[in-house]
Design a protein around this motif. Sequence first.
Motif, mmCIF file in Angstrom:
data_model
loop_
_atom_site.group_PDB
_atom_site.id
_atom_site.type_symbol
_atom_site.label_atom_id
_atom_site.label_comp_id
_atom_site.label_asym_id
_atom_site.label_seq_id
_atom_site.Cartn_x
_atom_site.Cartn_y
_atom_site.Cartn_z
ATOM 1 N N TYR A 81 -7.597 2.274 9.614
ATOM 2 C CA TYR A 81 -8.309 2.019 8.361
ATOM 3 C C TYR A 81 -8.998 0.666 8.512
ATOM 4 C CZ TYR A 81 -5.378 5.669 6.260
ATOM 5 O OH TYR A 81 -4.753 6.847 5.963
ATOM 6 N N PHE A 111 0.850 -1.187 0.000
ATOM 7 C CA PHE A 111 0.000 0.000 0.000
ATOM 8 C C PHE A 111 0.890 1.243 0.000
ATOM 9 C CE2 PHE A 111 0.638 -0.979 4.463
ATOM 10 C CZ PHE A 111 0.785 0.249 5.091
ATOM 11 N N SER A 112 0.335 2.319 -0.508
ATOM 12 C CA SER A 112 1.046 3.608 -0.559
ATOM 13 C C SER A 112 2.415 3.489 -1.220
ATOM 14 C CB SER A 112 1.182 4.191 0.859
ATOM 15 O OG SER A 112 -0.088 4.382 1.446
ATOM 16 N N GLY A 113 2.512 2.624 -2.224
ATOM 17 C CA GLY A 113 3.727 2.536 -3.016
ATOM 18 C C GLY A 113 4.844 1.708 -2.433
ATOM 19 N N THR A 153 -7.577 3.962 1.811
ATOM 20 C CA THR A 153 -6.316 3.354 1.377
ATOM 21 C C THR A 153 -6.590 1.948 0.872
ATOM 22 O OG1 THR A 153 -4.911 4.653 2.860
ATOM 23 C CG2 THR A 153 -4.066 2.521 2.160
#
Length: 307
Positions: free
Chosen positions: A114, A52-54, A162
């Motif tokens: 999340y 996640f998030s790169g 996300t």
Amino acid sequence: MKNIKFLTGIFFILAAFTFTSCDNEPIDPAIDLDDFGGGGNNGGPIVFKADFSGSTWNATTAQANISNGLISIIGARGASGEAFAFQILGTATGTYPANENLLVYTPANSEYSYWSLDVNNGQTNTGSITITEINTQNNTISGTFNFTGYWSDSTVSNILPTVFTNGVFENIPFTTDGPAPSGDTFFAKVDGVEFVEDQIDAALITQVSGMPDQISIVGSKDNGDTVSLNIVRSLPVGTYQITGPFGEEVNGKCLANDLLYTAQSGTVTISTKTATRISGTFSMVVQNFTTSETKTVSQGTFDVEYN
């Protein structure tokens, strides 16, 4: 909807999911988590990771529990509460919808998380988790997951969901709950009908750093239905309000016909308490997030040993 504070952090998941107290299983830091295949049926390396998030997130500890009709899994990193935690309403291999179960990621040093439920529309397809293997010889569990996580502080509008992809957990050691200690008692009525439990489980849940330890009390039937409470260990004798599904002091839940109902309101009274035993009374109104159906739990009593 009120803000959903995960002040008990990822450990709400563990306590609510009736984890027994045990040490987290370390992941060997020398293992390259990208350079191995499966191995659940031969006791292979432990893996818990997601993208996640790169970037790819890797856990440093992992554990699981299978009991009371639930599978509970946690993968954590560091001592600041950063972790994934899952509660699955089932005990078999297969694919489970994320929005009908609980898949949660809590960032480091955060009161919020999340989670796999769009509180504005419980029917939103947020992903899934697949249990690919439950190895009863080595007591390990393996699977995959992908889900969209929604920020639990609903007052904040600038934090977008996300997306967690390529989630993998392999060879995670699991425990199962044993029989209740001798002399324990538990009673409750659900919508006016006595909940006749087949087993009582009580355990001290040791939390991650900075989170309060909890006492988990669960009455369960052989068909998987449960009524349960979570009480912060440090609370003295007295009466405490249930302020929502993630209350800071006490909370509760029911599992009925494979649907999870979390406490929205109610009270828990601690009548007596020692270092290993607690007794008291409780009542609560519980609600299922997806259907909005409510149930009333009344005349609750408990007298259990925990350790």
